[in-house]
Design a protein around this motif. Structure first.
Motif, PDB file in Angstrom:
ATOM      1  N   ILE A  34      33.081  97.558  34.937  1.00 39.45           N
ATOM      2  CA  ILE A  34      33.171  98.791  34.235  1.00 39.45           C
ATOM      3  C   ILE A  34      32.577  98.662  32.889  1.00 39.45           C
ATOM      4  CG2 ILE A  34      34.513 100.586  33.214  1.00 39.45           C
ATOM      5  CD1 ILE A  34      34.308 100.984  36.118  1.00 39.45           C
ATOM      6  N   VAL A  35      32.513  97.678  32.293  1.00 43.40           N
ATOM      7  CA  VAL A  35      31.784  97.347  30.913  1.00 43.40           C
ATOM      8  C   VAL A  35      30.386  97.677  31.152  1.00 43.40           C
ATOM      9  CG1 VAL A  35      31.576  95.843  28.811  1.00 43.40           C
ATOM     10  CG2 VAL A  35      34.028  96.133  30.000  1.00 43.40           C
ATOM     11  N   GLU A  36      30.113  96.563  31.985  1.00 37.42           N
ATOM     12  CA  GLU A  36      28.383  96.576  32.321  1.00 37.42           C
ATOM     13  C   GLU A  36      27.915  97.921  32.813  1.00 37.42           C
ATOM     14  OE1 GLU A  36      28.366  91.593  33.079  1.00 37.42           O
ATOM     15  OE2 GLU A  36      27.837  93.082  34.560  1.00 37.42           O
ATOM     16  N   LEU A  37      28.826  98.517  33.836  1.00 37.45           N
ATOM     17  CA  LEU A  37      28.112  99.897  34.093  1.00 37.45           C
ATOM     18  C   LEU A  37      28.133 101.044  33.044  1.00 37.45           C
ATOM     19  CD1 LEU A  37      30.108  99.853  37.778  1.00 37.45           C
ATOM     20  CD2 LEU A  37      27.422  99.874  37.348  1.00 37.45           C
ATOM     21  N   THR A  38      29.002 100.812  32.151  1.00 33.65           N
ATOM     22  CA  THR A  38      29.231 101.745  31.064  1.00 33.65           C
ATOM     23  C   THR A  38      27.946 101.511  30.099  1.00 33.65           C
ATOM     24  OG1 THR A  38      31.538 101.957  31.139  1.00 33.65           O
ATOM     25  CG2 THR A  38      30.445 102.469  29.112  1.00 33.65           C
ATOM     26  N   ALA A  39      27.650 100.302  30.066  1.00 32.52           N
ATOM     27  CA  ALA A  39      26.686  99.955  29.143  1.00 32.52           C
ATOM     28  C   ALA A  39      25.201 100.478  29.749  1.00 32.52           C
ATOM     29  CB  ALA A  39      26.369  98.572  28.675  1.00 32.52           C
ATOM     30  N   TYR A  40      25.228 100.286  31.017  1.00 30.72           N
ATOM     31  CA  TYR A  40      23.784 100.606  31.576  1.00 30.72           C
ATOM     32  C   TYR A  40      23.528 102.076  31.737  1.00 30.72           C
ATOM     33  CZ  TYR A  40      20.380 101.337  35.391  1.00 30.72           C
ATOM     34  OH  TYR A  40      19.287 101.881  36.041  1.00 30.72           O
ATOM     35  N   PHE A  41      24.616 102.932  32.125  1.00 36.58           N
ATOM     36  CA  PHE A  41      24.554 104.326  32.342  1.00 36.58           C
ATOM     37  C   PHE A  41      24.368 104.791  30.881  1.00 36.58           C
ATOM     38  CE2 PHE A  41      26.133 103.515  36.933  1.00 36.58           C
ATOM     39  CZ  PHE A  41      25.004 104.151  37.331  1.00 36.58           C
ATOM     40  N   SER A  42      25.163 104.591  29.890  1.00 34.17           N
ATOM     41  CA  SER A  42      24.996 104.883  28.541  1.00 34.17           C
ATOM     42  C   SER A  42      23.501 104.551  27.948  1.00 34.17           C
ATOM     43  CB  SER A  42      25.766 104.036  27.583  1.00 34.17           C
ATOM     44  OG  SER A  42      27.263 104.515  27.947  1.00 34.17           O
ATOM     45  N   GLY A  43      23.036 103.404  28.321  1.00 37.08           N
ATOM     46  CA  GLY A  43      21.590 103.433  27.801  1.00 37.08           C
ATOM     47  C   GLY A  43      20.521 104.159  28.452  1.00 37.08           C
TER      48      GLY A  43
END
Length: 267
Positions: A34-43
């Protein structure tokens, strides 16, 4: 982007291939994922050079759903409700980011897509399925509600309230043939051809102007809840006026008249 441990991202020009990458755990959705997906989609919100995203899973399953054995869901003690709420919001926040990012997302599902994995698919703009694909709102099978991570909002809008209720109230599996029949997936494709199919559609999307593509996703997101036809028409009218003033509109018209492919500048 920092070193990734639960997902991979491959960029092919303006297309990103985002892969859930915990095959030994059937791509179960951990807090780290979830942390990695959040960072990816936020970017993605600040990365217009990426214009389309393909979402898939590595290994035999798309995703087995949330990793229920993690401390995030099991740790006892004082403040547990607050911790649970924060974790729930972290998970559901990925769905919000998927819907709000300007890039269309094409979901490629094979094997099982359960719970959180099912919600990831619902948050995509287009979905293709392998013949063995099966999806369910697994949440209700573990003693919580069937509406989670956007499923209670997205599924009725995609397939209608009656069909959505059938699956959200029971946790029954929705298999590929039924998913196509009700319009949840656009087509059923052999598993080995899923990526090719997704790239073909992504390349079709790249043939339209960048701003036009972004604004069309935004309009679809908004118009699905438009209070009236008049409200929808007013938004569409304003969108078209904005796009008529872009250099890319002039380029598209010139390319059409000259029978050539347009060269867009996103201006």
């Amino acid at each position: 982007m920092a070193q990734l441990s639960t997902i991979t991202v491959e960029s092919r020009g303006a297309i990103d291939i985002l892969t859930l990458n915990r095959p030994a755990q059937l791509n179960s959705v951990s807090p780290d994922m979830i942390v990695e997906l959040t960072a990816y989609f936020s970017g993605l919100h600040d990365r217009p050079t990426t214009r389309v995203v393909l979402l898939r899973g590595n290994g035999p399953q798309f995703s087995a759903g949330a990793e229920l054995g993690s401390d995030a869901f099991a740790a006892p003690g004082k403040g547990r409700p607050q911790r649970q709420l924060k974790m729930q919001q972290n998970y559901s926040g990925v769905i919000r980011l998927m819907r709000s990012c300007p890039q269309p997302i094409i979901g490629l599902v094979h094997g099982a897509a359960c719970g959180a994995g099912f919600s990831f698919l619902l948050a995509c703009d287009v979905r293709f399925a392998a013949p063995d694909a099966r999806m369910n709102a697994a949440y209700i099978r573990i003693g919580v509600g069937g509406c989670d991570m956007g499923s209670g909002y997205l599924l009725p809008r995609l397939v209608g309230l009656s069909v959505a209720s059938e699956f959200l109230l029971t946790g029954h599996f929705l298999k590929a043939e039924r998913a196509k029949a009700i319009g949840l997936v656009s087509d059923i494709v052999p598993a080995e051809d899923l990526l090719t199919k997704g790239i073909e559609l992504a390349e079709d999307m790249l043939r339209v102007s960048p701003m036009g593509l972004r604004m069309t996703k935004q309009a679809l997101n908004t118009l699905i809840d438009a209070p009236s036809l008049d409200a929808a028409l007013m938004m569409e009218d304003r969108q078209q006026v904005i796009l008529l003033e872009t250099n890319d509109h002039a380029e598209a018209v010139a390319a059409f008249r000259e029978r050539r492919s347009p060269t867009y500048s996103d201006q």
